[in-house]
Design an enzyme around this catalytic site. Structure first.
Site, PDB file in Angstrom:
ATOM      1  N   GLU A  19       0.820  -1.212   0.000  1.00  0.00           N
ATOM      2  CA  GLU A  19       0.000   0.000   0.000  1.00  0.00           C
ATOM      3  C   GLU A  19       0.850   1.257   0.000  1.00  0.00           C
ATOM      4  O   GLU A  19       0.488   2.257  -0.580  1.00  0.00           O
ATOM      5  CB  GLU A  19      -0.934   0.007   1.217  1.00  0.00           C
ATOM      6  N   LYS A  20       2.003   1.178   0.666  1.00  0.00           N
ATOM      7  CA  LYS A  20       2.868   2.347   0.761  1.00  0.00           C
ATOM      8  C   LYS A  20       4.324   1.901   0.853  1.00  0.00           C
ATOM      9  O   LYS A  20       4.608   0.735   1.160  1.00  0.00           O
ATOM     10  CB  LYS A  20       2.466   3.229   1.936  1.00  0.00           C
TER      11      LYS A  20
ATOM     12  N   ASP B 288      -2.982  -2.604   3.025  1.00  0.00           N
ATOM     13  CA  ASP B 288      -3.260  -2.678   4.464  1.00  0.00           C
ATOM     14  C   ASP B 288      -4.459  -3.597   4.707  1.00  0.00           C
ATOM     15  O   ASP B 288      -5.326  -3.740   3.837  1.00  0.00           O
ATOM     16  CB  ASP B 288      -3.554  -1.281   5.024  1.00  0.00           C
TER      17      ASP B 288
ATOM     18  N   ASP C 278      -7.488  -3.766   5.551  1.00  0.00           N
ATOM     19  CA  ASP C 278      -8.839  -3.239   5.714  1.00  0.00           C
ATOM     20  C   ASP C 278      -9.449  -3.079   4.328  1.00  0.00           C
ATOM     21  O   ASP C 278      -8.807  -3.376   3.323  1.00  0.00           O
ATOM     22  CB  ASP C 278      -8.844  -1.913   6.494  1.00  0.00           C
TER      23      ASP C 278
ATOM     24  N   TYR D 289      -0.843  -2.996  13.290  1.00  0.00           N
ATOM     25  CA  TYR D 289      -1.615  -2.117  12.398  1.00  0.00           C
ATOM     26  C   TYR D 289      -2.643  -1.306  13.184  1.00  0.00           C
ATOM     27  O   TYR D 289      -3.497  -1.866  13.875  1.00  0.00           O
ATOM     28  CB  TYR D 289      -2.315  -2.974  11.340  1.00  0.00           C
TER      29      TYR D 289
ATOM     30  N   ARG E 123      -5.117   1.040  12.221  1.00  0.00           N
ATOM     31  CA  ARG E 123      -6.446   1.444  11.740  1.00  0.00           C
ATOM     32  C   ARG E 123      -7.438   0.292  11.887  1.00  0.00           C
ATOM     33  O   ARG E 123      -8.147  -0.058  10.953  1.00  0.00           O
ATOM     34  CB  ARG E 123      -6.358   1.898  10.282  1.00  0.00           C
TER      35      ARG E 123
END
Length: 680
Positions: free
Chosen positions: A7-8, A103, A105, A328, A330
């Protein structure tokens, strides 16, 4: 070649660090010695096309265009991300195996899925794509995750849920914002009136609370205490419980409003004999509070440290990405997978090595204990926020980082202590025919609560208030040993005059709490029935950004810790139909989106009623002018027209987007043609 799409960059580097060495760093990717590659997105690489991408006439804001509903959804690469998209295009062609490492989610799932779809991946390569779920960036945790790859197809419902949410927000936010901005101009309001599926009901909560406070009229009410003594001169007090005969003199909350009635009770009981009618002693226990979800941590940190929701999220991101000290952040879960209990000794060891102060003067945690937090049935894509196996160097952390790490670590350690045990005694006493009650609580064993004793006295009080919200704690009253039938003396009665209090203004903690458990604020009883207590407005990842956005748009302001609505915020809410300002609709949406992610509902069954309700809302907007905004000055500078969505991505919120190819997975049927006329 296996291509891992993270994701990043920080997650990409964590994956690359455990692949065969030596690593070769390229522009936007890292190649391992065995030829496998890691590349990354930088959040969403694609974004929703603006309305004028569907028709040039939509560049002008005109009511007759509304509602605008795309027939085929369009995405466009973000201007600054074209280079990284080109890097991924080349690597995807080269790869024989793709791994979605977004991530854990729904947004993390979608943002990698959408770039895979945008690059035209199909056939066996798409079918065989795998999913890597990483919630801890430390090497040993990443290695474990690499050994537990799953088929990416398992997560299509999660991606579809994010897709539906993205499109719903675009449709609702863009159309409603245009409608009310156009109508606002007709009454002289010269700013953009941003309306969003989530932000507007949150603003509505604050506006209504402010109105309740402004309209509140305080009134006195009365209580009576009986001061009692045993034959051995042991003294305690009990509180009068008004009988049904007193109902005409009481309010709906059971408070006595008649001073004369209360004064009469004081006169009747003073100097009179009393009899113990009932004594109930119970052994009770309270289990440790569950580990943190993001919202639970934000609420506690606001109460204890005065931190805003956004500062908590930003600090947690640093603890996760930079320091690798927590999992993680979030996450909306407060549970842990059962298999992770095997890591308890090493995680506890790391916490105690770096933060031994948490257990000073306490028993040592017992890694063999397994609290109710370990429950596979309550863990999906991500689990509770807990410390990692990395030892913290607290001196290298900022004050906020240290505070949150210790808070998260303490909450985790609590899972390895026995329950808090206490004895509760409830006593009923009859005096002159009236009923009086008292309750006492005696601690038997502190269990997990001994960890709270390590805070300063002020912090301890706050922590206990936070950690024991479900525990109806009273001050540990001392009452003598009593038995049924025992005779006592009421030495005197005491009249207590109190004033009813208005509701309190929202704070960061209470507004987050309202967003997390929104069913309390839903007005429609039928909708309330289908909501779970945990159903909320927004997601863990977006709530902080939504609150900050309302401040940025000058709809909310702060007075100390209190959050109040501005004149613009009040004017907007008072101009909108009630359905747009209450949480009923969006709470129901979130419930349905969650059902899509669990394969219990379909994309189309969510979108079709949404479009019908949108048409109705636009008609309502055209039917009356927003007179509540007459004379209200727009914030300095106004707003740029470029963004229409009611939810704006910030550092705390991931931008929403989707693709044509992804939409084929979610719904193969075409949407209604772009509508050029709105009902009025």
């Amino acid at each position: 070649m296996i291509l891992y799409i993270a994701e990043k960059p920080s997650l990409g580097r964590a994956i690359a660090d455990v692949l065969p060495k030596p690593l070769k760093k390229g522009d936007g990717f890292i190649r391992a010695a065995n030829g496998d590659c890691v590349s990354w997105c930088v959040g969403h690489l694609l974004e929703q096309a603006e309305p004028d991408a569907y028709s040039p006439e939509y560049k002008s804001w005109k009511f007759e265009h509304l509602p605008i509903v795309p027939e085929t959804w369009k995405m466009k690469p973000k201007y600054k991300m074209r280079g990284q998209i080109a890097v991924l295009r080349g690597l995807v062609k080269e790869a024989s195996q793709l791994v979605n490492a977004g991530d854990p989610d729904r947004e993390g799932q979608l943002l990698v899925d959408e770039i895979i779809a945008h690059l035209g991946v199909n056939g066996a390569k798409l079918q065989n794509a795998q999913r890597l779920l990483i919630s801890d960036l430390n090497p040993q945790a990443v290695k474990r995750a690499l050994g537990q790859l799953r088929s990416n197809r398992e997560f299509i419902p999660l991606s579809t849920s994010a897709l539906a949410r993205s499109r719903a927000d675009w449709l609702y936010g863009m159309n409603m914002t245009r409608a009310y901005t156009i109508q606002g101009r007709k009454v002289g309001y010269q700013g953009v009136l941003s309306v969003g599926r989530v932000q507007t009901p949150v603003l509505g909560l604050v506006v209504r609370r402010d109105a309740e406070i402004a309209e509140f009229v305080s009134k006195p009410f009365y209580e009576v205490l009986a001061h009692l003594a045993t034959d051995n001169q042991e003294r305690f007090s009990a509180k009068w419980q008004p009988s049904e005969a007193c109902q005409p003199y009481m309010d709906e909350e059971g408070r006595v409003l008649s001073r004369g009635l209360a004064q009469n009770v004081v006169g009747r009981i003073s100097g009179q004999s009393a009899r113990v009618e009932k004594v109930v002693a119970q052994d009770k226990k309270q289990n440790a509070p569950l580990p943190y979800s993001l919202s639970a941590l934000q609420i506690d940190a606001a109460k204890r440290f005065g931190m805003s929701a956004k500062s908590v999220l930003d600090t947690c991101q640093s603890l996760y990405e930079k320091h690798k000290l927590i999992t993680y952040p979030r996450s909306d879960s407060r549970y842990l997978p059962v298999e992770q209990h095997a890591l308890a000794p090493s995680v506890i060891g790391a916490v105690l090595s770096g933060a031994s102060e948490l257990v000073d003067g306490c028993e040592q945690p017992n890694a063999k204990l397994k609290s109710k937090a370990w429950n596979d049935k309550k863990v999906d894509a991500h689990h509770a926020i807990v410390p990692t196996e990395k030892t913290a160097n607290l001196s290298n952390l900022s004050q906020a980082e240290k505070q949150l790490y210790l808070q998260i670590a303490r909450q985790y350690l609590m899972q390895f202590y026995p329950a808090y045990l206490y004895k509760e005694t409830q006593v009923e006493i009859i005096i002159a025919g009236g009923l009086f009650k008292t309750k006492a609580k005696q601690e038997v064993a502190l269990g997990w609560k001994q960890l709270l004793k390590q805070s300063t006295k002020a912090d301890q009080e706050k922590s206990q208030a936070v950690q024991s919200q479900s525990d109806d704690d009273e001050h540990l009253a001392n009452i003598p040993a009593l038995k049924k039938g025992q005779e006592l003396l009421c030495e005197r009665g005491e009249l207590l005059e109190k004033q009813t209090q208005p509701p309190k203004h929202f704070t960061d903690a209470t507004l987050l709490s309202a967003m997390t458990g929104i069913s309390r604020y839903v007005t429609d009883s039928e909708i309330r029935k289908i909501l779970k207590e945990t159903d909320g407005l927004g997601t863990e990842a977006t709530r902080a950004g939504i609150i900050e956005l309302l401040f940025k748009r000058n709809y909310l302001t702060r007075q100390g810790k209190s959050i109040l609505a501005t004149e613009v915020g009040k004017g907007l809410i008072n101009s909108l139909p009630q359905s747009a300002t209450t949480p009923d609709m969006t709470a129901l949406w979130e419930n349905n989106l969650d059902a899509i992610s669990r394969k219990e509902a379909k994309y189309q069954s969510f979108m079709e009623p949404l479009l019908a309700s949108l048409q109705q809302l636009i008609s309502q907007a055209g039917a009356q002018l927003p007179t509540s905004l007459q004379g209200v000055k727009a914030p300095d500078g106004g707003f740029k027209k470029r963004r229409y969505s009611g939810k704006k991505a910030t550092s705390a919120t991931k931008k929403t987007a989707t693709t044509k190819a992804t939409s084929k997975r979610a719904a193969t049927t075409k949407k209604p043609a772009v509508r050029k006329k709105a009902g009025t």
